[in-house]
Design an enzyme around this catalytic site. Structure first.
Site, mmCIF file in Angstrom:
data_model
loop_
_atom_site.group_PDB
_atom_site.id
_atom_site.type_symbol
_atom_site.label_atom_id
_atom_site.label_comp_id
_atom_site.label_asym_id
_atom_site.label_seq_id
_atom_site.Cartn_x
_atom_site.Cartn_y
_atom_site.Cartn_z
ATOM 1 N N GLU A 174 -98.058 69.827 45.047
ATOM 2 C CA GLU A 174 -98.988 70.599 44.219
ATOM 3 C C GLU A 174 -99.110 72.046 44.693
ATOM 4 O OE1 GLU A 174 -101.887 67.172 42.502
ATOM 5 O OE2 GLU A 174 -102.559 68.062 44.368
ATOM 6 N N GLU B 10 -113.368 60.818 42.031
ATOM 7 C CA GLU B 10 -112.692 61.757 41.135
ATOM 8 C C GLU B 10 -112.321 61.114 39.803
ATOM 9 O OE1 GLU B 10 -109.142 63.394 42.886
ATOM 10 O OE2 GLU B 10 -108.556 64.434 41.048
ATOM 11 N N ASP C 146 -102.559 58.145 41.696
ATOM 12 C CA ASP C 146 -103.613 59.023 42.204
ATOM 13 C C ASP C 146 -105.008 58.428 42.045
ATOM 14 O OD1 ASP C 146 -104.687 61.224 43.325
ATOM 15 O OD2 ASP C 146 -104.241 62.613 41.690
HETATM 16 O O1 GCW Z 1 -106.022 63.673 43.105
HETATM 17 C C1 GCW Z 1 -105.448 64.890 43.349
HETATM 18 C C2 GCW Z 1 -106.589 65.828 43.213
HETATM 19 C C3 GCW Z 1 -106.429 67.093 43.997
HETATM 20 C C4 GCW Z 1 -106.083 66.713 45.425
HETATM 21 C C5 GCW Z 1 -104.783 65.929 45.422
HETATM 22 C C6 GCW Z 1 -104.370 65.451 46.796
HETATM 23 C C7 GCW Z 1 -106.677 67.816 47.472
HETATM 24 O O2 GCW Z 1 -106.804 66.097 41.847
HETATM 25 O O3 GCW Z 1 -107.635 67.807 43.919
HETATM 26 O O4 GCW Z 1 -105.989 67.843 46.265
HETATM 27 O O5 GCW Z 1 -104.945 64.787 44.642
HETATM 28 O O6 GCW Z 1 -104.643 64.305 47.110
HETATM 29 O O7 GCW Z 1 -103.787 66.202 47.540
#
Ligand code: GCW
Length: 691
Positions: A280, A382, A354
């Site tokens: 990311e 989240e 995720d």
């Molecule tokens: O779930 C995603 C999140 C990001 C997060 C990423 C990760 C810290 O939307 O906000 O970043 O995973 O786990 O690195």
């Protein structure tokens, strides 16, 4: 740690009888903390002063290590003590001078602290303290909270206020919260805290900030908690003025070595680094055509002389739009098995995507034999309704731990992989992305604390059941009345399946609002990358819905053991709770219930809402048994949860209906808004996007 007076008179009388005075050795700050905790706890629970002294030869409770206490040394507990290692404890009813005493003993002062907390838990949960014979040692070595806290105090995916770390007033001002945080963690055996976000900022590594980190470490140390930081891979460029951060470059290596040596001058027991690299947009070794192992080993070499470790995250996916994002972590990491130094662990999210309401376990757990794998869960919700939804996560965590990878034949559970026993690794770890902020109740939702509690208890002992954990937590949080315990337990234990049903039933996933992930947006298709769009994940069309990951689709299934592959490949043996994760299924497909897929989808969404309404009723029945403030608070939160569950249900079904062209069965209540209405909802300030 409420330590309210025990309200069962019989029990109170019997505890008062057994607990009259305590022998406690003098000594280290940890022993002092344990003694203070025991005193506060006992006085609160028993409602009377308790004599705690060093030289009470006839005390009813004796505490300490063989080294710190002659009395403990004289009780001949060696056999039990050899079983409990460095952090565990023994609680034993034994005889001293022909009289019964309760001994709380350990091999280290931190072990004593854990023993004291466990003893208090026995009282708080109304258990007998006659004939005790408890030996307890953690099954997992590194038991951590990962804070996604930024230096400006925003918390990425945090829904409980700002960061509890006030970097501005550190190191001089030690907030009582830091101490209470450490106490809470120690009470459930958590022994590490990564205090900064994995989307890291190099500033934390500057002298000024290391002094602040050291002040926190000083607080934590007393409670057996080590501090860890996140390492920004490009720090040598950003704060070191080097031209590169290439992990094989000698200057870069030297820079990290010096930096890490410097950290240890501030924090002699610094735990190590958690690193998110090449994921990311974060910098990493691949920026220099090096592998994740090259990157991890660079840190590992510098940390090894000090006993520190590297937790290298497997949550990676490339910047280019992939064929199936779920396949990438395995593709990147499996070939590196055996290439990591001894003090490196690869930290894997519980599922391949995720932190969804339901995912299968990540195939990496069944794939890497030579590398210790740490489990990463997300306590902050989240994808589970933020901090306004009551979702007890123990069933989610257990589902993954109990899953069979078949890696070494039947019975090779994920739990055995992460506790190191399957392949004989001495490094083992479990982490939870913290749900803590500076809200007055720490987690925004009082029930969020149950998830924090679960992480601690499960990482200590993953054999505990969800019901046991809920039971303990309820008794300590709300009281021991059987009716109350049973009712709250019912709410908690059904809450995870409820959220699955009203958000993403039957294996649906990632259909949340774009970016902030608040609420439903299965229609969203405007993100720059394909795999950031909900439409990519559900693939609804006129024929059906779901993502074909079988051999006829992306063949993600090939990353699992043959036994699992076979079971999931065949639509008739694929468990229905993950059906749409693995298959594109026609709307008319007959489900086990006899309903069609479309009808089943409707049924699940409606039953999710029904479960929340049931939770509301259950909670309302407890009005007289819970204090007014918490009763009202949770009642309001449940009302929000109900409203949002309806929102999820209506908008998802109306949207999927545009493909299925089938009616919502007439016996269900009608959606009260149109699809357009839902699509037009906008949340520019949804929390948790903190940068
Ligand atoms: O779930 C995603 C999140 C990001 C997060 C990423 C990760 C810290 O939307 O906000 O970043 O995973 O786990 O690195």
């Amino acid at each position: 740690m409420r330590y309210d007076l025990i309200n069962n008179n019989q029990l109170l009388a019997s505890y008062r009888n057994s607990v009259t005075s305590v022998h406690f050795p003098v000594g280290t700050p940890t022993l002092v903390a344990a003694k203070d905790e025991l005193q506060t706890g006992l006085e609160g629970l028993l409602g009377r002063k308790i004599l705690i002294q060093t030289n009470l030869s006839n005390a009813s409770i004796v505490v300490g290590t063989v080294k710190s206490s002659n009395i403990i040394a004289s009780l001949g507990m060696d056999q039990q003590l050899t079983k409990v290692g460095e952090e565990g404890f023994v609680i034993l009813t034994t005889k001293k001078d022909q009289k019964n005493v309760i001994a709380i003993a350990a091999n280290s002062d931190v072990g004593v602290l854990h023993g004291v907390f466990h003893f208090l838990r026995l009282l708080q949960t109304g258990q007998t303290i006659q004939n005790l014979s408890i030996t307890s040692a953690p099954k997992i070595k590194y038991r951590l909270l990962d804070h996604w806290d930024n230096l400006n105090r925003s918390v990425e995916r945090g829904y409980a206020g700002f960061s509890i770390w006030n970097w501005h007033t550190l190191p001089d001002y030690i907030d009582q919260r830091y101490i209470d945080y450490a106490r809470a963690n120690a009470s459930i055996g958590i022994n590490g805290a990564v205090v900064t976000n994995v989307n890291a900022n190099a500033t934390i590594l500057t002298k000024e900030y290391l002094e602040k980190v050291a002040a926190l470490a000083n607080v934590f140390r007393t409670y057996g908690i080590k501090i860890y930081l996140t390492g920004r891979f490009s720090a040598p460029i950003e704060i070191g003025k080097l031209k590169t951060a290439d992990p094989l470059n000698e200057d870069v290596k030297r820079w990290w070595k010096n930096k890490i040596d410097e950290i240890y001058t501030y924090i002699p027991d610094f735990g190590g680094f958690l690193i998110k690299a090449n994921s990311e947009g974060q910098p990493g070794p691949q920026d220099y055509k090096r592998s994740h192992a090259d990157g991890a080993n660079m840190f590992a070499e510098a940390l090894a002389p000090h006993g520190g470790i590297v937790m290298w995250r497997a949550f990676v996916y490339s910047n280019e739009s992939p064929e199936d994002r779920l396949k990438q972590a395995y593709a990147e990491f499996k070939p590196l098995d055996g290439k990591f130094n001894d003090n490196v662990a690869v930290q894997v999210k519980n599922g391949p995507l995720d932190f969804q309401p339901r995912e299968p376990f990540s195939p990496l757990f069944g794939a890497m034999t030579k590398t210790p794998l740490f489990m990463e869960y997300q306590l902050t919700q989240e994808y589970l309704g933020f901090s306004t939804h009551l979702v007890f996560m123990a069933p989610l965590f257990k589902e993954v731990l109990d899953a069979d990878t078949y890696a070494k034949g039947k019975g090779s559970t994920v739990a055995q992989v992460i506790d190191g026993s399957l392949y004989g690794h001495s490094l083992s770890g479990m982490a939870g992305v913290a749900n803590i902020g500076n809200d007055i109740d720490w987690t925004g939702h009082p029930f969020g604390q149950a998830n924090w509690y679960t992480l601690g208890r499960l990482s200590w002992d993953h054999d505990l059941s969800s019901a046991q954990i809920a039971n303990e937590w309820i008794r300590q949080t709300f009281g021991n009345d059987k009716g109350l315990v049973d009712t709250v337990a019912k709410m908690m234990l059904s809450s995870r399946e409820a959220v699955v049903n009203y958000m993403t039933p039957l294996g649906l996933h990632h259909i949340m609002g774009y970016g902030h992930h608040y609420g439903p947006a299965p229609w969203f298709d405007k993100a720059s990358r394909a795999d950031w769009n909900p439409v990519y994940f559900h693939r609804a069309d006129s024929i059906g819905i779901g993502f074909d990951r079988t051999s006829k689709g992306t063949n993600y299934l090939s990353q699992y053991a043959p036994e699992l592959r076979k079971k999931y490949e065949d639509i008739s043996t694929c468990p229905e709770d993950l059906l749409l994760w693995f298959h594109h299924v026609s709307w008319n497909h007959k489900m086990k219930s006899g309903r069609t897929l479309w009808e089943e989808l409707c049924y699940k969404y409606y039953s999710g809402v029904d479960s929340v309404r049931r939770m509301q009723k259950e909670w309302n029945s407890l009005e007289k048994q819970v204090d007014k403030q918490r009763f009202q608070q949770i009642k309001m939160l449940l009302a929000i949860q109900e409203k949002e569950a309806v929102w999820w249900r209506n908008s998802c079904l109306l949207y999927f209906q545009t493909f299925s062209k089938m009616p919502i069965p007439p016996n269900y209540e009608k959606p009260d808004h149109t699809l357009e209405y839902y699509k037009n909802l906008n949340f520019p300030f949804a929390p948790g996007n903190g940068k």
